[in-house]
Design a protein around this motif. Structure first.
Motif, PDB file in Angstrom:
ATOM      1  N   ALA A 156       7.645   8.477   0.806  1.00  0.00           N
ATOM      2  CA  ALA A 156       6.711   7.358   0.898  1.00  0.00           C
ATOM      3  C   ALA A 156       5.300   7.924   0.852  1.00  0.00           C
ATOM      4  O   ALA A 156       4.943   8.795   1.664  1.00  0.00           O
ATOM      5  CB  ALA A 156       6.928   6.569   2.182  1.00  0.00           C
ATOM      6  N   LEU A 157       4.493   7.449  -0.098  1.00  0.00           N
ATOM      7  CA  LEU A 157       3.129   7.928  -0.280  1.00  0.00           C
ATOM      8  C   LEU A 157       2.149   6.778  -0.106  1.00  0.00           C
ATOM      9  O   LEU A 157       2.479   5.618  -0.359  1.00  0.00           O
ATOM     10  CB  LEU A 157       2.954   8.538  -1.680  1.00  0.00           C
ATOM     11  CG  LEU A 157       3.974   9.586  -2.133  1.00  0.00           C
ATOM     12  CD1 LEU A 157       3.674  10.022  -3.565  1.00  0.00           C
ATOM     13  CD2 LEU A 157       3.986  10.785  -1.192  1.00  0.00           C
ATOM     14  N   ASN A 158       0.937   7.120   0.293  1.00  0.00           N
ATOM     15  CA  ASN A 158      -0.131   6.135   0.394  1.00  0.00           C
ATOM     16  C   ASN A 158      -0.618   5.790  -1.013  1.00  0.00           C
ATOM     17  O   ASN A 158      -0.989   6.671  -1.788  1.00  0.00           O
ATOM     18  CB  ASN A 158      -1.283   6.699   1.220  1.00  0.00           C
ATOM     19  CG  ASN A 158      -2.342   5.677   1.518  1.00  0.00           C
ATOM     20  OD1 ASN A 158      -2.906   5.071   0.615  1.00  0.00           O
ATOM     21  ND2 ASN A 158      -2.626   5.480   2.801  1.00  0.00           N
TER      22      ASN A 158
ATOM     23  N   ASP B 109       0.806  -1.212   0.000  1.00  0.00           N
ATOM     24  CA  ASP B 109       0.000   0.000   0.000  1.00  0.00           C
ATOM     25  C   ASP B 109       0.844   1.269   0.000  1.00  0.00           C
ATOM     26  O   ASP B 109       0.340   2.346   0.314  1.00  0.00           O
ATOM     27  CB  ASP B 109      -0.937   0.006   1.208  1.00  0.00           C
ATOM     28  CG  ASP B 109      -0.183  -0.010   2.537  1.00  0.00           C
ATOM     29  OD1 ASP B 109       1.061  -0.139   2.520  1.00  0.00           O
ATOM     30  OD2 ASP B 109      -0.841   0.090   3.590  1.00  0.00           O
ATOM     31  N   ARG B 110       2.119   1.156  -0.374  1.00  0.00           N
ATOM     32  CA  ARG B 110       2.985   2.342  -0.370  1.00  0.00           C
ATOM     33  C   ARG B 110       3.692   2.529  -1.711  1.00  0.00           C
ATOM     34  O   ARG B 110       4.100   1.568  -2.350  1.00  0.00           O
ATOM     35  CB  ARG B 110       4.029   2.246   0.748  1.00  0.00           C
ATOM     36  CG  ARG B 110       3.391   2.234   2.123  1.00  0.00           C
ATOM     37  CD  ARG B 110       4.365   2.492   3.236  1.00  0.00           C
ATOM     38  NE  ARG B 110       3.669   2.550   4.518  1.00  0.00           N
ATOM     39  CZ  ARG B 110       4.219   2.955   5.643  1.00  0.00           C
ATOM     40  NH1 ARG B 110       5.492   3.317   5.682  1.00  0.00           N
ATOM     41  NH2 ARG B 110       3.507   2.988   6.750  1.00  0.00           N
ATOM     42  N   VAL B 111       3.807   3.798  -2.080  1.00  0.00           N
ATOM     43  CA  VAL B 111       4.541   4.197  -3.275  1.00  0.00           C
ATOM     44  C   VAL B 111       5.772   4.959  -2.834  1.00  0.00           C
ATOM     45  O   VAL B 111       5.690   5.843  -1.961  1.00  0.00           O
ATOM     46  CB  VAL B 111       3.665   5.087  -4.188  1.00  0.00           C
ATOM     47  CG1 VAL B 111       4.484   5.624  -5.357  1.00  0.00           C
ATOM     48  CG2 VAL B 111       2.461   4.307  -4.694  1.00  0.00           C
TER      49      VAL B 111
ATOM     50  N   GLN C 202      10.929   0.891   5.772  1.00  0.00           N
ATOM     51  CA  GLN C 202       9.716   1.314   5.072  1.00  0.00           C
ATOM     52  C   GLN C 202       8.699   1.972   5.996  1.00  0.00           C
ATOM     53  O   GLN C 202       7.981   2.876   5.596  1.00  0.00           O
ATOM     54  CB  GLN C 202       9.057   0.109   4.388  1.00  0.00           C
ATOM     55  CG  GLN C 202       9.636  -0.282   3.061  1.00  0.00           C
ATOM     56  CD  GLN C 202       8.689  -1.170   2.272  1.00  0.00           C
ATOM     57  OE1 GLN C 202       7.474  -1.093   2.414  1.00  0.00           O
ATOM     58  NE2 GLN C 202       9.248  -2.018   1.427  1.00  0.00           N
ATOM     59  N   GLU C 203       8.616   1.524   7.219  1.00  0.00           N
ATOM     60  CA  GLU C 203       7.570   1.996   8.112  1.00  0.00           C
ATOM     61  C   GLU C 203       7.765   3.449   8.513  1.00  0.00           C
ATOM     62  O   GLU C 203       6.815   4.250   8.497  1.00  0.00           O
ATOM     63  CB  GLU C 203       7.520   1.116   9.363  1.00  0.00           C
ATOM     64  CG  GLU C 203       6.427   1.469  10.348  1.00  0.00           C
ATOM     65  CD  GLU C 203       5.046   1.228   9.788  1.00  0.00           C
ATOM     66  OE1 GLU C 203       4.108   1.927  10.229  1.00  0.00           O
ATOM     67  OE2 GLU C 203       4.900   0.368   8.899  1.00  0.00           O
TER      68      GLU C 203
ATOM     69  N   ASP D  35      -4.425   7.070  -1.916  1.00  0.00           N
ATOM     70  CA  ASP D  35      -4.820   8.462  -2.139  1.00  0.00           C
ATOM     71  C   ASP D  35      -3.646   9.403  -2.389  1.00  0.00           C
ATOM     72  O   ASP D  35      -3.845  10.596  -2.616  1.00  0.00           O
ATOM     73  CB  ASP D  35      -5.648   8.976  -0.968  1.00  0.00           C
ATOM     74  CG  ASP D  35      -4.901   8.901   0.368  1.00  0.00           C
ATOM     75  OD1 ASP D  35      -3.670   8.694   0.371  1.00  0.00           O
ATOM     76  OD2 ASP D  35      -5.567   9.037   1.413  1.00  0.00           O
ATOM     77  N   GLY D  36      -2.411   8.911  -2.351  1.00  0.00           N
ATOM     78  CA  GLY D  36      -1.248   9.749  -2.632  1.00  0.00           C
ATOM     79  C   GLY D  36      -0.787  10.608  -1.484  1.00  0.00           C
ATOM     80  O   GLY D  36       0.151  11.400  -1.642  1.00  0.00           O
ATOM     81  N   SER D  37      -1.400  10.507  -0.330  1.00  0.00           N
ATOM     82  CA  SER D  37      -0.978  11.321   0.807  1.00  0.00           C
ATOM     83  C   SER D  37       0.424  10.921   1.269  1.00  0.00           C
ATOM     84  O   SER D  37       0.807   9.750   1.194  1.00  0.00           O
ATOM     85  CB  SER D  37      -1.979  11.177   1.961  1.00  0.00           C
ATOM     86  OG  SER D  37      -2.096   9.823   2.365  1.00  0.00           O
ATOM     87  N   ARG D  38       1.159  11.910   1.762  1.00  0.00           N
ATOM     88  CA  ARG D  38       2.531  11.652   2.195  1.00  0.00           C
ATOM     89  C   ARG D  38       2.557  10.954   3.550  1.00  0.00           C
ATOM     90  O   ARG D  38       1.864  11.366   4.479  1.00  0.00           O
ATOM     91  CB  ARG D  38       3.335  12.945   2.274  1.00  0.00           C
ATOM     92  CG  ARG D  38       4.794  12.724   2.704  1.00  0.00           C
ATOM     93  CD  ARG D  38       5.552  14.027   2.894  1.00  0.00           C
ATOM     94  NE  ARG D  38       5.677  14.764   1.639  1.00  0.00           N
ATOM     95  CZ  ARG D  38       6.457  15.853   1.502  1.00  0.00           C
ATOM     96  NH1 ARG D  38       7.132  16.315   2.540  1.00  0.00           N
ATOM     97  NH2 ARG D  38       6.498  16.471   0.342  1.00  0.00           N
TER      98      ARG D  38
END
Length: 408
Positions: free
Chosen positions: A179-181, A166-168, A228-229, A184-187
């Motif tokens: 790292a974005l969601n 679930d991360r970009v 990543q977290e 929805d693209g939120s940071r």
């Protein structure tokens, strides 16, 4: 012209040391003269299964817009913001989205898409990811061609986004990792700051692994390992080894994206080393060899293929780093990164030729010129089909002929 000159200088200053051309706005000066196209008899028959236009392509800019695919579609994009999906079977156009129409690009020369394409294939659709020099990350519905979300990072982005669960993850040209969601693209977080003032304008994409860490290269010759977290830097591994008497000759960027295969990690620097590492203990290399490259390696079950700055292609055995073969007959032809396609290694060059090399010996098996505008990004292989985009924006699906027709 100023923007074009900036692209060429940043990208080619380092390459000039190793044999690429240094170009200006109105003229080009060959630092080294490319060898002629190798002459040999094709031993396999190739065909263009289909081809389609992808807008205006990238022209003379160094936008690393490689095609990507999922189970049904092939995706390609142009620097100006045109994004397309094509049917894999026949090349029929499925949809077109023009990101240049977005409000944030109204006062820009264009959308300046430079990073992409990355695809996350889901059960019901695919998430198509792109990024721009204007600082935007875009997520597009792969089935419908609709923009799902966009996020402004405030940083120039040259590389393809990466996705894990679930991360970009997006790496800026200044070395900041975001790292974005994916929904929805939120940071979620941002970390790092590469403050090097003299560096190659490169294409190293971040590589996330197993929901745990992200690997990415730096302009000072290191491989960063980030959690990543939380975005915490866990480790740094030195890959580049600067040498020489000038700042230019001492460039040692890690521009090639790291390659992860199971529990193995491979990383190469511009002016340094090629290392095979274990994910269990990456601080202690399994082996170290002296190769230099800015192109991301490719791999098959036993080997890693690399293209160096002189246009030489090598296959290195994964277990011990020994060289299986080398092919030096494409010297200074601005050879792309490699791709494994079946039992072949495929590369392109600046005059639009594709070459099929025997993966066991490195010998040429076939060549095919697509068009003279040239090939900049590495081919992308999907089973027996190779997808490649030329600079002028043509997407080709090339494969070995299965009939008895002779090769032209």
């Amino acid at each position: 012209m100023r923007d074009l000159f900036r692209h060429q200088v940043y990208r080619l200053l380092a390459a000039a040391v190793f044999g690429a051309g240094l170009a200006g706005c109105s003229s080009e000066v060959d630092v080294y003269v490319p060898v002629p196209v190798p002459e040999f008899e094709n031993q396999i028959r190739l065909e263009v299964a289909w081809s389609s236009s992808v807008g205006s392509g990238v022209g003379r800019f160094y936008s690393a817009l490689h095609p990507a695919f999922d189970g049904e579609r092939v995706y390609a994009a142009s620097r100006n913001g045109d994004v397309y999906a094509f049917d894999k079977k026949d090349g029929g156009r499925l949809w077109h989205l023009d990101l240049d129409d977005e409000d944030e690009n109204d006062d820009r020369r264009s959308a300046r898409i430079s990073g992409g394409i990355t695809v996350r294939e889901d059960f019901d659709t695919s998430l198509v990811l792109l990024a721009s020099e204007n600082g935007w990350v875009y997520a597009v519905d792969g089935a419908k061609g609709e923009l799902i979300w966009k996020h402004f990072t405030g940083e120039e982005i040259l590389t393809a986004p990466a996705v894990d669960g679930d991360r970009v993850f997006v790496l800026s040209s200044h070395g900041q990792l975001f790292a974005l969601n994916a929904s929805d693209g939120s940071r979620i977080w941002a970390t790092g700051d590469d403050s090097a003032q003299f560096a190659v304008r490169g294409d190293c994409a971040p590589v996330p692994v197993q929901g745990a860490v992200v690997f990415y290269g730096t302009s000072d010759g290191k491989l960063n390992i980030v959690n990543q977290e939380r975005g915490v830097l866990l480790n740094q591994i030195k890959v580049g080894v600067p040498h020489g008497s000038t700042r230019l000759s001492r460039l040692n960027d890690v521009n090639a994206s790291p390659v992860v295969i199971s529990d193995e990690l491979y990383v190469i620097a511009l002016n340094g080393q090629f290392q095979g590492l274990s994910l269990h203990n990456p601080s202690r290399p399994m082996w170290v060899r002296q190769y230099s490259s800015v192109a991301t390696p490719a791999y098959d079950l036993s080997d890693i293929a690399i293209t160096d700055q002189s246009g030489h292609v090598y296959a290195v055995i994964r277990t011990d780093g020994s060289e299986r073969w080398s092919n030096t007959r494409l010297t200074y032809r601005n050879v792309t990164g490699p791709a494994y396609a079946g039992s072949y290694v495929v590369v392109g060059d600046y005059e639009g030729y594709l070459y099929w090399l025997d993966s066991a010996t490195g010998d040429f098996r076939a060549k095919l010129q697509l068009n003279s505008s040239g090939i900049y990004t590495a081919p992308v292989a999907d089973d027996d089909t190779v997808y490649v985009v030329t600079r002028n924006g043509n997407l080709y699906a090339v494969r070995e002929k299965q009939d008895s027709e002779s090769q032209d």
